[in-house]
Design a protein around this motif. Sequence first.
Motif, PDB file in Angstrom:
ATOM      1  N   ALA A 136       2.122  84.786  19.809  1.00 49.49           N
ATOM      2  CA  ALA A 136       1.186  83.668  19.827  1.00 49.49           C
ATOM      3  C   ALA A 136      -0.015  83.983  20.703  1.00 49.49           C
ATOM      4  CB  ALA A 136       1.890  82.401  20.313  1.00 49.49           C
ATOM      5  N   ALA A 137       0.219  84.635  21.843  1.00 43.79           N
ATOM      6  CA  ALA A 137      -0.875  84.982  22.738  1.00 43.79           C
ATOM      7  C   ALA A 137      -1.830  85.975  22.093  1.00 43.79           C
ATOM      8  CB  ALA A 137      -0.327  85.552  24.047  1.00 43.79           C
ATOM      9  N   SER A 138      -1.288  86.910  21.300  1.00 40.88           N
ATOM     10  CA  SER A 138      -2.147  87.915  20.673  1.00 40.88           C
ATOM     11  C   SER A 138      -3.096  87.291  19.662  1.00 40.88           C
ATOM     12  CB  SER A 138      -1.287  88.978  19.990  1.00 40.88           C
ATOM     13  OG  SER A 138      -0.591  88.435  18.874  1.00 40.88           O
ATOM     14  N   ARG A 139      -2.744  86.126  19.086  1.00 43.81           N
ATOM     15  CA  ARG A 139      -3.613  85.474  18.107  1.00 43.81           C
ATOM     16  C   ARG A 139      -4.790  84.770  18.770  1.00 43.81           C
ATOM     17  NH1 ARG A 139       1.494  84.754  15.523  1.00 43.81           N
ATOM     18  NH2 ARG A 139       1.893  82.736  16.513  1.00 43.81           N
ATOM     19  N   CYS A 140      -4.763  84.708  20.111  1.00 48.52           N
ATOM     20  CA  CYS A 140      -5.883  84.107  20.830  1.00 48.52           C
ATOM     21  C   CYS A 140      -6.967  85.120  21.159  1.00 48.52           C
ATOM     22  CB  CYS A 140      -5.393  83.467  22.133  1.00 48.52           C
ATOM     23  SG  CYS A 140      -4.236  82.103  21.881  1.00 48.52           S
ATOM     24  N   LEU A 141      -6.743  86.395  20.830  1.00 53.27           N
ATOM     25  CA  LEU A 141      -7.735  87.429  21.103  1.00 53.27           C
ATOM     26  C   LEU A 141      -8.894  87.321  20.130  1.00 53.27           C
ATOM     27  CD1 LEU A 141      -5.379  90.485  21.733  1.00 53.27           C
ATOM     28  CD2 LEU A 141      -6.648  89.175  23.425  1.00 53.27           C
ATOM     29  N   PRO A 142     -10.083  87.843  20.502  1.00 52.86           N
ATOM     30  CA  PRO A 142     -11.218  87.829  19.578  1.00 52.86           C
ATOM     31  C   PRO A 142     -10.882  88.563  18.283  1.00 52.86           C
ATOM     32  CG  PRO A 142     -11.929  88.407  21.790  1.00 52.86           C
ATOM     33  CD  PRO A 142     -10.426  88.403  21.823  1.00 52.86           C
ATOM     34  N   ASP A 143     -11.317  87.990  17.173  1.00 51.43           N
ATOM     35  CA  ASP A 143     -11.101  88.592  15.861  1.00 51.43           C
ATOM     36  C   ASP A 143     -12.281  89.503  15.564  1.00 51.43           C
ATOM     37  OD1 ASP A 143     -10.673  89.302  13.276  1.00 51.43           O
ATOM     38  OD2 ASP A 143     -10.258  87.263  12.555  1.00 51.43           O
ATOM     39  N   PRO A 144     -12.101  90.844  15.604  1.00 50.74           N
ATOM     40  CA  PRO A 144     -13.239  91.753  15.397  1.00 50.74           C
ATOM     41  C   PRO A 144     -13.903  91.554  14.044  1.00 50.74           C
ATOM     42  CG  PRO A 144     -11.327  92.929  16.257  1.00 50.74           C
ATOM     43  CD  PRO A 144     -10.858  91.571  15.865  1.00 50.74           C
ATOM     44  N   ALA A 145     -13.109  91.237  13.032  1.00 45.91           N
ATOM     45  CA  ALA A 145     -13.671  91.102  11.691  1.00 45.91           C
ATOM     46  C   ALA A 145     -14.540  89.855  11.575  1.00 45.91           C
ATOM     47  CB  ALA A 145     -12.544  91.063  10.653  1.00 45.91           C
ATOM     48  N   ALA A 146     -14.070  88.756  12.132  1.00 43.68           N
ATOM     49  CA  ALA A 146     -14.805  87.497  12.000  1.00 43.68           C
ATOM     50  C   ALA A 146     -15.847  87.311  13.088  1.00 43.68           C
ATOM     51  CB  ALA A 146     -13.829  86.321  12.016  1.00 43.68           C
ATOM     52  N   GLY A 147     -15.741  88.093  14.159  1.00 45.19           N
ATOM     53  CA  GLY A 147     -16.703  87.963  15.240  1.00 45.19           C
ATOM     54  C   GLY A 147     -16.570  86.674  16.005  1.00 45.19           C
ATOM     55  N   ARG A 148     -15.403  86.086  16.022  1.00 47.21           N
ATOM     56  CA  ARG A 148     -15.185  84.846  16.745  1.00 47.21           C
ATOM     57  C   ARG A 148     -13.789  84.859  17.349  1.00 47.21           C
ATOM     58  NH1 ARG A 148     -11.849  81.574  13.828  1.00 47.21           N
ATOM     59  NH2 ARG A 148     -11.471  82.168  11.669  1.00 47.21           N
ATOM     60  N   THR A 149     -13.534  83.905  18.204  1.00 49.61           N
ATOM     61  CA  THR A 149     -12.226  83.787  18.839  1.00 49.61           C
ATOM     62  C   THR A 149     -11.354  82.874  18.011  1.00 49.61           C
ATOM     63  OG1 THR A 149     -13.174  84.095  21.027  1.00 49.61           O
ATOM     64  CG2 THR A 149     -10.985  83.097  20.907  1.00 49.61           C
ATOM     65  N   ALA A 150     -10.217  83.406  17.614  1.00 43.34           N
ATOM     66  CA  ALA A 150      -9.305  82.606  16.793  1.00 43.34           C
ATOM     67  C   ALA A 150      -8.482  81.713  17.684  1.00 43.34           C
ATOM     68  CB  ALA A 150      -8.402  83.525  15.973  1.00 43.34           C
ATOM     69  N   GLY A 151      -8.454  80.443  17.381  1.00 44.95           N
ATOM     70  CA  GLY A 151      -7.648  79.503  18.139  1.00 44.95           C
ATOM     71  C   GLY A 151      -6.210  79.548  17.662  1.00 44.95           C
ATOM     72  N   PRO A 152      -5.284  79.105  18.463  1.00 44.12           N
ATOM     73  CA  PRO A 152      -3.873  79.106  18.066  1.00 44.12           C
ATOM     74  C   PRO A 152      -3.641  78.190  16.894  1.00 44.12           C
ATOM     75  CG  PRO A 152      -4.196  77.869  20.102  1.00 44.12           C
ATOM     76  CD  PRO A 152      -5.495  78.511  19.781  1.00 44.12           C
ATOM     77  N   THR A 153      -2.831  78.647  15.964  1.00 46.09           N
ATOM     78  CA  THR A 153      -2.508  77.840  14.800  1.00 46.09           C
ATOM     79  C   THR A 153      -1.441  76.828  15.128  1.00 46.09           C
ATOM     80  OG1 THR A 153      -0.876  79.465  14.110  1.00 46.09           O
ATOM     81  CG2 THR A 153      -3.104  79.745  13.266  1.00 46.09           C
ATOM     82  N   ALA A 154      -1.338  75.830  14.323  1.00 45.76           N
ATOM     83  CA  ALA A 154      -0.355  74.780  14.555  1.00 45.76           C
ATOM     84  C   ALA A 154       1.048  75.360  14.498  1.00 45.76           C
ATOM     85  CB  ALA A 154      -0.508  73.677  13.506  1.00 45.76           C
ATOM     86  N   GLY A 155       1.888  74.889  15.373  1.00 45.49           N
ATOM     87  CA  GLY A 155       3.293  75.298  15.351  1.00 45.49           C
ATOM     88  C   GLY A 155       3.559  76.593  16.105  1.00 45.49           C
ATOM     89  N   THR A 156       2.547  77.155  16.794  1.00 51.14           N
ATOM     90  CA  THR A 156       2.789  78.414  17.495  1.00 51.14           C
ATOM     91  C   THR A 156       3.263  78.227  18.918  1.00 51.14           C
ATOM     92  OG1 THR A 156       0.466  78.500  18.192  1.00 51.14           O
ATOM     93  CG2 THR A 156       1.046  79.633  16.143  1.00 51.14           C
TER      94      THR A 156
END
Length: 377
Positions: free
Chosen positions: A353-373
């Motif tokens: 879950a923590a790794s999904r909070c890292l910046p998304d190189p492809a999208a150029g933005r920070t991905a927020g945690p998804t529901a249920g994580t």
Amino acid sequence: MVETTAARLLLLLSLFQSRREWPGAALAQRLAVSPRTVRRDVERLRALGYPVLVTKGPGGAYRLGAGVRLPPLLFDDDQALAIAVALQTAPVTVAGIAEAADRALATIRQVLPTPLRHRIDAVRVTAIDNAWDFAAPPVAPDLLLALGTAVRHHSVLTFGYASATPPPDSTPTAPPVTGPPPTEAASTGPAAGDPPPSHPTAAARRVEPHQLAVWSGRWYLLAWDIGRGAWAAFRVDRIALGPATAARFTPRPLPGTNPAAFITGELDRGDAPDHWPCRGEVLLDAPAAVIARWAPGGALVEEVGPNRCRLTLGAWSWTGLAALFGTFGSDIEVVGPPELAAACATLARRYAAASRCLPDPAAGRTAGPTAGTAVRE
């Protein structure tokens, strides 16, 4: 000029205490005077009753004769500070000397000049045990003295050496672990590859003592184990000295280029990990000597193969224990108990879950945690 000469004579006496023999040129450089002034100062000391001996030869050398009682004031600032800190921290590892250390510090303090006394008064030290160090019980001063004397005189020692494993009927010192009991792991003892007894009955040892050392709140004796034909690092608090022997030995070259590395690399890390409320056992794909070097106090390390070992640790919680095992940068196979395996799964979900909070190189933005994580215990 008189004050300068007196101060120089006191410094000269202090230098004679710190080193057996001083070349004349070295004394002149240290005192920032000429060799001729050194010779005059030596004559002044002789006139005061100090037997300064001269070694003939190129340049000449000076040393103080034996049996001389020197004034207790001959400390520079750094020496006084070192003594003050040492006297305040020594009772942590040596039993029964707290009162003597306090009296010694008070005695030294009384005879120091006022500026120096103010410096040591500024350093009030409270030594606190670190739970991670699993500091051993403080050792008796007479035991340290006996071991140090044997090291100095190259005397063979005989002693009983207790196992680290607690007796089967001993009362646990930590809260009981809930759930199925963890798998028991055996310490490899002070000599790698030689399994220790399963109870703390002292095994007879005959050794050639070479060096005393302090590490992580524990005293060690580095010695050549005559019976096993190998070097070993013995925990001093587990030593019960036997009768004195008249046997002497010729000192051997110490193991490796760094005896400290040998002591810290021993597989027996000290106390058993049942001091903690949670303990577990894993297999790591790494050499036992490497893991033993960096494992925290209380760890038990057992060699399984050239690049594989068994590690037993204790911690304050199951997730804390799982996280500790993950710090060794090696693949982990949980041996037990089930609580440890469950904690590893919990950490895996948390880190994912923590790794999904890292910046998304492809999208150029920070991905927020998804529901249920979110994961809670």
